[in-house]
Design a protein around this motif. Sequence first.
Motif, short mmCIF file in Angstrom:
data_model
loop_
_atom_site.label_atom_id
_atom_site.label_comp_id
_atom_site.label_asym_id
_atom_site.label_seq_id
_atom_site.Cartn_x
_atom_site.Cartn_y
_atom_site.Cartn_z
N PHE A 6 0.82 -1.21 0.00
CA PHE A 6 0.00 0.00 0.00
C PHE A 6 0.86 1.27 0.00
N GLN A 7 2.02 1.20 -0.65
CA GLN A 7 2.90 2.36 -0.76
C GLN A 7 2.17 3.55 -1.38
N THR A 8 1.37 3.29 -2.40
CA THR A 8 0.64 4.37 -3.07
C THR A 8 -0.32 5.07 -2.10
N ASP A 9 -0.94 4.30 -1.22
CA ASP A 9 -1.87 4.89 -0.25
C ASP A 9 -1.14 5.75 0.77
N VAL A 10 0.05 5.30 1.21
CA VAL A 10 0.83 6.09 2.15
C VAL A 10 1.20 7.43 1.52
N GLU A 11 1.61 7.38 0.25
CA GLU A 11 1.95 8.62 -0.45
C GLU A 11 0.70 9.50 -0.65
N HIS A 12 -0.44 8.85 -0.86
CA HIS A 12 -1.69 9.62 -1.02
C HIS A 12 -2.06 10.34 0.27
N LEU A 13 -1.85 9.69 1.42
CA LEU A 13 -2.10 10.34 2.70
C LEU A 13 -1.21 11.57 2.85
N TRP A 14 0.04 11.45 2.44
CA TRP A 14 0.95 12.61 2.47
C TRP A 14 0.35 13.76 1.66
N ASP A 15 -0.15 13.43 0.47
CA ASP A 15 -0.73 14.46 -0.40
C ASP A 15 -1.98 15.10 0.21
N LEU A 16 -2.74 14.32 0.98
CA LEU A 16 -3.95 14.85 1.61
C LEU A 16 -3.60 15.82 2.74
N VAL A 17 -2.53 15.54 3.45
CA VAL A 17 -2.16 16.36 4.61
C VAL A 17 -1.44 17.64 4.19
N GLN A 18 -0.69 17.59 3.12
CA GLN A 18 0.17 18.71 2.72
C GLN A 18 -0.55 20.06 2.65
N PRO A 19 -1.76 20.16 2.07
CA PRO A 19 -2.42 21.48 2.02
C PRO A 19 -2.73 22.07 3.39
N LEU A 20 -2.81 21.23 4.43
CA LEU A 20 -3.15 21.73 5.76
C LEU A 20 -1.99 22.51 6.40
#
Length: 326
Positions: free
Chosen positions: A182-196
Amino acid sequence: ANRSEGFSVIRACGGITTQRGASIVRYTTGSSRGRCETICSADYGLKSSCNKMSFIMTSPFAAISGDQIENLADNSPDGKTPEDDLVLEGFTSESDSIYEIEDLDTLSALEKYCRSDMPTQRLVYAAGIGAAVSTLDPSAVSGSVVALLHELLGDVYADIRLTALQQTVAVARRLRSAGMTFQTDVEHLWDLVQPLLLDADTDVQESAASVLAELSHLVAWGNQVAASQKLVWAVQRCQRVPPEAMAEGATAALRLITEVVAPREGSPLHFSSIQDFAITTFKDLATCDKSAEVRQGAALLLPQFVRHMPPAVRATFLPGGAEITQ
């Protein structure tokens, strides 16, 4: 209530009603700030008050105090989407209630109540995501829980965004427990948090820097190049803001750099791998001639930043700094 086979939620029309075993507690509101009526509280330690609600609202994995719920009610939405202010809206009648019992498994309960129209329910169940994922298969976390976080991290209430943000690292670690699957999902979580990092709420901003640093190390475990690239991109984005937001963006960049250079056991994202970028960025912001606020922010974060440098690097960055210890 927490049953071995899942969740048991009792919902009442005339009050907030919960059940644990044979004990039932009913909370009724009698004013805009509420009046608490206790029917049975032996298992809850509930304190009654005629003027102000004093209670703990629980999901099977988390508890939110009455004060926190009042704070949520007092805070208006940020205006991202229309939503009415709510002070336990819909729970104002003191008439006898009709109870509806629902038996839900962990994932179904999270999906239902994290998407509730009631901010209080979203808050309570969002707070339980981090604990709940330990009981879920990583594939379920990848599909459903990541989607929930996507929604909660964009909630109109800052308290809910902050609460969801605080669950993100636990979710990423659960995904990482399955190796590279689930490497892609971990990276996706990073992308979700970054704007905050540039959220409208300062508490969310500060928490986002800490969470994003942890996620950077979790991303690096599977793809060090991607982690380094994401870090550079996030810092550059914080600096590419309108002039009126320059101090806010620079502070976010400084926080992120300072948090990420702290070593994590087993992480391949070492200080040496981001040394040139981190030091150059910190120096540029520390000597920013356009904003005294940015320079002050850099000065406050400087001790934490240099603490994790190798002594030789610290000596070149900060004269006399080689003697600084942990």
